[in-house]
Design a protein around this motif. Structure first.
Motif, PDB file in Angstrom:
ATOM      1  N   GLU A   1       0.955  -1.328  -0.144  1.00 36.09           N
ATOM      2  CA  GLU A   1       0.103   0.112   0.011  1.00 36.09           C
ATOM      3  C   GLU A   1       0.803   1.281   0.037  1.00 36.09           C
ATOM      4  OE1 GLU A   1      -3.725  -1.897  -0.064  1.00 36.09           O
ATOM      5  OE2 GLU A   1      -3.146   0.156  -0.348  1.00 36.09           O
ATOM      6  N   PRO A   2       0.538   2.190  -0.765  1.00 38.96           N
ATOM      7  CA  PRO A   2      -0.765   2.126  -1.547  1.00 38.96           C
ATOM      8  C   PRO A   2      -0.184   1.813  -2.810  1.00 38.96           C
ATOM      9  CG  PRO A   2       0.218   4.421  -1.151  1.00 38.96           C
ATOM     10  CD  PRO A   2       1.007   3.624  -0.463  1.00 38.96           C
ATOM     11  N   VAL A   3      -0.928   0.990  -3.540  1.00 36.07           N
ATOM     12  CA  VAL A   3      -0.633   0.731  -4.929  1.00 36.07           C
ATOM     13  C   VAL A   3      -1.999   1.233  -5.752  1.00 36.07           C
ATOM     14  CG1 VAL A   3      -0.601  -1.236  -6.537  1.00 36.07           C
ATOM     15  CG2 VAL A   3       0.655  -1.367  -4.204  1.00 36.07           C
ATOM     16  N   PRO A   4      -1.920   1.718  -7.036  1.00 36.25           N
ATOM     17  CA  PRO A   4      -2.808   2.373  -7.466  1.00 36.25           C
ATOM     18  C   PRO A   4      -3.724   1.367  -8.096  1.00 36.25           C
ATOM     19  CG  PRO A   4      -1.157   2.715  -8.798  1.00 36.25           C
ATOM     20  CD  PRO A   4      -0.518   1.971  -7.377  1.00 36.25           C
ATOM     21  N   GLY A   5      -4.997   1.414  -8.292  1.00 38.72           N
ATOM     22  CA  GLY A   5      -5.811   0.551  -8.990  1.00 38.72           C
ATOM     23  C   GLY A   5      -5.657   0.781 -10.729  1.00 38.72           C
ATOM     24  N   LEU A   6      -6.167  -0.102 -11.301  1.00 38.33           N
ATOM     25  CA  LEU A   6      -5.851  -0.280 -12.816  1.00 38.33           C
ATOM     26  C   LEU A   6      -6.287   0.863 -13.463  1.00 38.33           C
ATOM     27  CD1 LEU A   6      -4.880  -1.973 -15.025  1.00 38.33           C
ATOM     28  CD2 LEU A   6      -6.996  -2.845 -15.685  1.00 38.33           C
ATOM     29  N   ARG A   7      -7.207   1.549 -13.170  1.00 33.10           N
ATOM     30  CA  ARG A   7      -7.652   2.938 -13.674  1.00 33.10           C
ATOM     31  C   ARG A   7      -6.608   3.993 -13.462  1.00 33.10           C
ATOM     32  NH1 ARG A   7     -12.896   3.140 -15.883  1.00 33.10           N
ATOM     33  NH2 ARG A   7     -14.164   1.109 -15.383  1.00 33.10           N
ATOM     34  N   GLY A   8      -5.972   4.056 -12.497  1.00 35.27           N
ATOM     35  CA  GLY A   8      -5.019   4.867 -12.014  1.00 35.27           C
ATOM     36  C   GLY A   8      -3.699   4.630 -12.907  1.00 35.27           C
ATOM     37  N   VAL A   9      -3.486   3.545 -12.932  1.00 32.43           N
ATOM     38  CA  VAL A   9      -2.112   3.109 -13.667  1.00 32.43           C
ATOM     39  C   VAL A   9      -2.526   3.581 -15.194  1.00 32.43           C
ATOM     40  CG1 VAL A   9      -0.825   1.305 -14.621  1.00 32.43           C
ATOM     41  CG2 VAL A   9      -1.551   1.311 -12.231  1.00 32.43           C
ATOM     42  N   LEU A  10      -3.366   3.157 -15.575  1.00 36.93           N
ATOM     43  CA  LEU A  10      -4.080   3.824 -17.085  1.00 36.93           C
ATOM     44  C   LEU A  10      -3.829   5.367 -17.266  1.00 36.93           C
ATOM     45  CD1 LEU A  10      -6.873   1.327 -18.266  1.00 36.93           C
ATOM     46  CD2 LEU A  10      -4.343   1.196 -18.738  1.00 36.93           C
ATOM     47  N   ALA A  11      -4.490   5.885 -16.213  1.00 34.25           N
ATOM     48  CA  ALA A  11      -4.499   7.402 -16.332  1.00 34.25           C
ATOM     49  C   ALA A  11      -3.115   7.962 -16.106  1.00 34.25           C
ATOM     50  CB  ALA A  11      -5.292   7.959 -14.983  1.00 34.25           C
TER      51      ALA A  11
ATOM     52  N   SER B   1       1.721  -5.962 -18.803  1.00 36.35           N
ATOM     53  CA  SER B   1       2.824  -5.436 -18.134  1.00 36.35           C
ATOM     54  C   SER B   1       3.777  -4.824 -19.158  1.00 36.35           C
ATOM     55  CB  SER B   1       3.518  -6.406 -17.329  1.00 36.35           C
ATOM     56  OG  SER B   1       3.961  -7.640 -17.830  1.00 36.35           O
ATOM     57  N   GLU B   2       3.952  -5.438 -20.440  1.00 32.97           N
ATOM     58  CA  GLU B   2       4.968  -4.973 -21.272  1.00 32.97           C
ATOM     59  C   GLU B   2       4.357  -3.731 -21.771  1.00 32.97           C
ATOM     60  OE1 GLU B   2       5.125  -8.177 -24.229  1.00 32.97           O
ATOM     61  OE2 GLU B   2       6.410  -9.348 -22.954  1.00 32.97           O
ATOM     62  N   ARG B   3       3.184  -3.498 -21.933  1.00 36.26           N
ATOM     63  CA  ARG B   3       2.580  -2.461 -22.725  1.00 36.26           C
ATOM     64  C   ARG B   3       2.552  -1.213 -21.532  1.00 36.26           C
ATOM     65  NH1 ARG B   3       1.789   1.854 -23.531  1.00 36.26           N
ATOM     66  NH2 ARG B   3       0.347   2.916 -24.721  1.00 36.26           N
ATOM     67  N   LEU B   4       2.257  -1.357 -20.225  1.00 33.74           N
ATOM     68  CA  LEU B   4       2.409  -0.569 -19.281  1.00 33.74           C
ATOM     69  C   LEU B   4       3.799  -0.271 -18.778  1.00 33.74           C
ATOM     70  CD1 LEU B   4      -0.694  -1.394 -17.533  1.00 33.74           C
ATOM     71  CD2 LEU B   4      -0.525   0.489 -18.787  1.00 33.74           C
ATOM     72  N   GLY B   5       4.889  -1.006 -19.206  1.00 26.61           N
ATOM     73  CA  GLY B   5       6.188  -0.868 -18.815  1.00 26.61           C
ATOM     74  C   GLY B   5       6.463  -1.154 -17.204  1.00 26.61           C
ATOM     75  N   CYS B   6       5.997  -2.291 -16.814  1.00 26.68           N
ATOM     76  CA  CYS B   6       5.984  -2.568 -15.333  1.00 26.68           C
ATOM     77  C   CYS B   6       6.181  -3.924 -15.048  1.00 26.68           C
ATOM     78  CB  CYS B   6       4.620  -2.020 -14.454  1.00 26.68           C
ATOM     79  SG  CYS B   6       3.379  -3.138 -15.070  1.00 26.68           S
ATOM     80  N   THR B   7       6.482  -4.483 -13.811  1.00 24.94           N
ATOM     81  CA  THR B   7       6.841  -5.879 -13.805  1.00 24.94           C
ATOM     82  C   THR B   7       5.342  -6.711 -13.704  1.00 24.94           C
ATOM     83  OG1 THR B   7       6.712  -5.499 -11.269  1.00 24.94           O
ATOM     84  CG2 THR B   7       8.944  -5.396 -12.879  1.00 24.94           C
ATOM     85  N   VAL B   8       5.359  -8.041 -13.939  1.00 19.40           N
ATOM     86  CA  VAL B   8       4.151  -8.584 -13.703  1.00 19.40           C
ATOM     87  C   VAL B   8       3.852  -8.640 -12.306  1.00 19.40           C
ATOM     88  CG1 VAL B   8       3.527 -11.038 -13.654  1.00 19.40           C
ATOM     89  CG2 VAL B   8       4.471 -10.214 -15.489  1.00 19.40           C
ATOM     90  N   GLU B   9       4.593  -8.817 -11.355  1.00 19.48           N
ATOM     91  CA  GLU B   9       4.322  -8.618  -9.976  1.00 19.48           C
ATOM     92  C   GLU B   9       3.671  -7.385  -9.392  1.00 19.48           C
ATOM     93  OE1 GLU B   9       7.619 -11.589 -10.832  1.00 19.48           O
ATOM     94  OE2 GLU B   9       7.276  -9.508 -11.018  1.00 19.48           O
ATOM     95  N   TRP B  10       4.167  -6.202 -10.007  1.00 21.10           N
ATOM     96  CA  TRP B  10       3.593  -4.953  -9.662  1.00 21.10           C
ATOM     97  C   TRP B  10       2.199  -5.036 -10.347  1.00 21.10           C
ATOM     98  CZ3 TRP B  10       2.080  -0.156 -12.088  1.00 21.10           C
ATOM     99  CH2 TRP B  10       2.064   1.026 -10.952  1.00 21.10           C
ATOM    100  N   LEU B  11       2.004  -5.460 -11.479  1.00 21.44           N
ATOM    101  CA  LEU B  11       0.429  -5.503 -12.157  1.00 21.44           C
ATOM    102  C   LEU B  11      -0.232  -6.223 -11.207  1.00 21.44           C
ATOM    103  CD1 LEU B  11      -1.313  -4.783 -14.482  1.00 21.44           C
ATOM    104  CD2 LEU B  11      -0.440  -6.345 -15.805  1.00 21.44           C
TER     105      LEU B  11
END
Length: 199
Positions: free
Chosen positions: A85-95, A137-147
Motif C-alpha cells: 500500500e498504496p498501490v493504485p488501481g488499474l484505472r489509476g495506472v492507465l491514467a 505489463s509489457e504495454r504498461l512498462g511494469c513488472t508482472v508482480e507489480w501489475l
C-alpha cells in the motif's frame, strides 16, 4: 556501500559523494541498504535536487516550489513501489499513462468490458492468466508482480452496490477470467486467444 555499523553522518556523506545524479532508483537502492535511515536518505536526496534546481533557476521561485513537490512525490513513490500500500488501481495506472480503458483495451486486443471489470474488481484477480499479465505489463512498462498488486488493489475499489428493486443493495459477484471472456462480444478467435494457456 559499507557495513551496517556506519553512522548516519557517514552514510549521508558517502551518498553525497557517490551520487552524481539523484534518481528514484538510486534512492531506493540506498534506502533498501540502510532501511534504518530511509527517511534521512530521502530527505537528503530531496535537498540535493532542490539545491541543484535552485542554482539553475534562482529567479523562478514558483518553479522551485512546484519542482520540490514533484521531487518529494517521485522519491516517495519510488520508496513505496514495493510496498503493498498504496498501490493504485488499474484505472489509476492507465491514467498515469494517459490512457483510458477503451484505448488500453484496443491496444492489447481485449474487450473493453473486461478491462473495465478488471479496473473495478469485478474479475477475480487470481484467475487472470499469465498471457494477459505478460502483455499488459509489457504495454504498461511494469513488472508482472507489480501489475498483480495493481489488480488486487483494484478489487478494493469494487464497492459500488448493485441495486435490486426489492432487496438491500449488495456488491455484485466477481467473475472469473474465463467467465468474463466467454460472455464478452469479442470474435471467437480473440476469445480463443485470451482463453488459451500461455506457451
Amino acid at each position: 556501500m559499507s557495513a551496517p555499523e556506519d553512522t548516519l553522518d557517514e552514510i549521508l556523506i558517502r551518498f553525497h559523494e557517490e551520487a552524481d545524479q539523484i534518481t528514484p532508483e538510486l534512492v531506493r537502492a540506498w534506502t533498501d541498504a540502510y532501511p534504518q535511515y530511509a527517511e534521512e536518505i530521502r530527505a537528503h536526496a530531496v535537498e540535493r535536487i532542490e539545491m541543484a534546481h535552485h542554482r539553475r533557476r534562482a529567479d523562478a521561485d514558483t518553479a522551485v516550489t512546484d519542482f520540490s513537490e514533484f521531487v518529494r512525490a517521485a522519491v516517495q513513490a519510488a520508496a513505496e513501489r514495493h510496498a503493498p500500500e498504496p498501490v493504485p488501481g488499474l484505472r489509476g495506472v492507465l491514467a498515469s499513462h494517459e490512457m483510458d480503458v477503451r484505448t488500453f483495451a484496443a491496444e492489447i486486443g481485449l474487450a473493453r468490458s473486461i478491462v473495465a471489470d478488471l479496473g473495478s474488481g469485478q474479475i477475480v484477480a487470481g484467475t487472470v492468466p499469465q498471457r494477459f499479465m505478460r502483455i499488459a505489463s509489457e504495454r504498461l512498462g511494469c513488472t508482472v508482480e507489480w501489475l498483480q498488486a495493481v489488480l488486487s488493489n483494484s478489487r478494493h475499489a469494487a464497492t459500488a452496490p448493485a441495486f435490486k428493486s426489492s432487496a438491500t443493495p449488495t456488491a455484485g459477484r466477481a467473475r472469473t477470467w474465463d467467465e468474463a471472456v466467454r460472455a464478452s462480444t469479442m470474435p471467437d478467435e480473440r476469445k480463443a486467444f485470451w482463453l488459451a494457456a500461455e506457451d
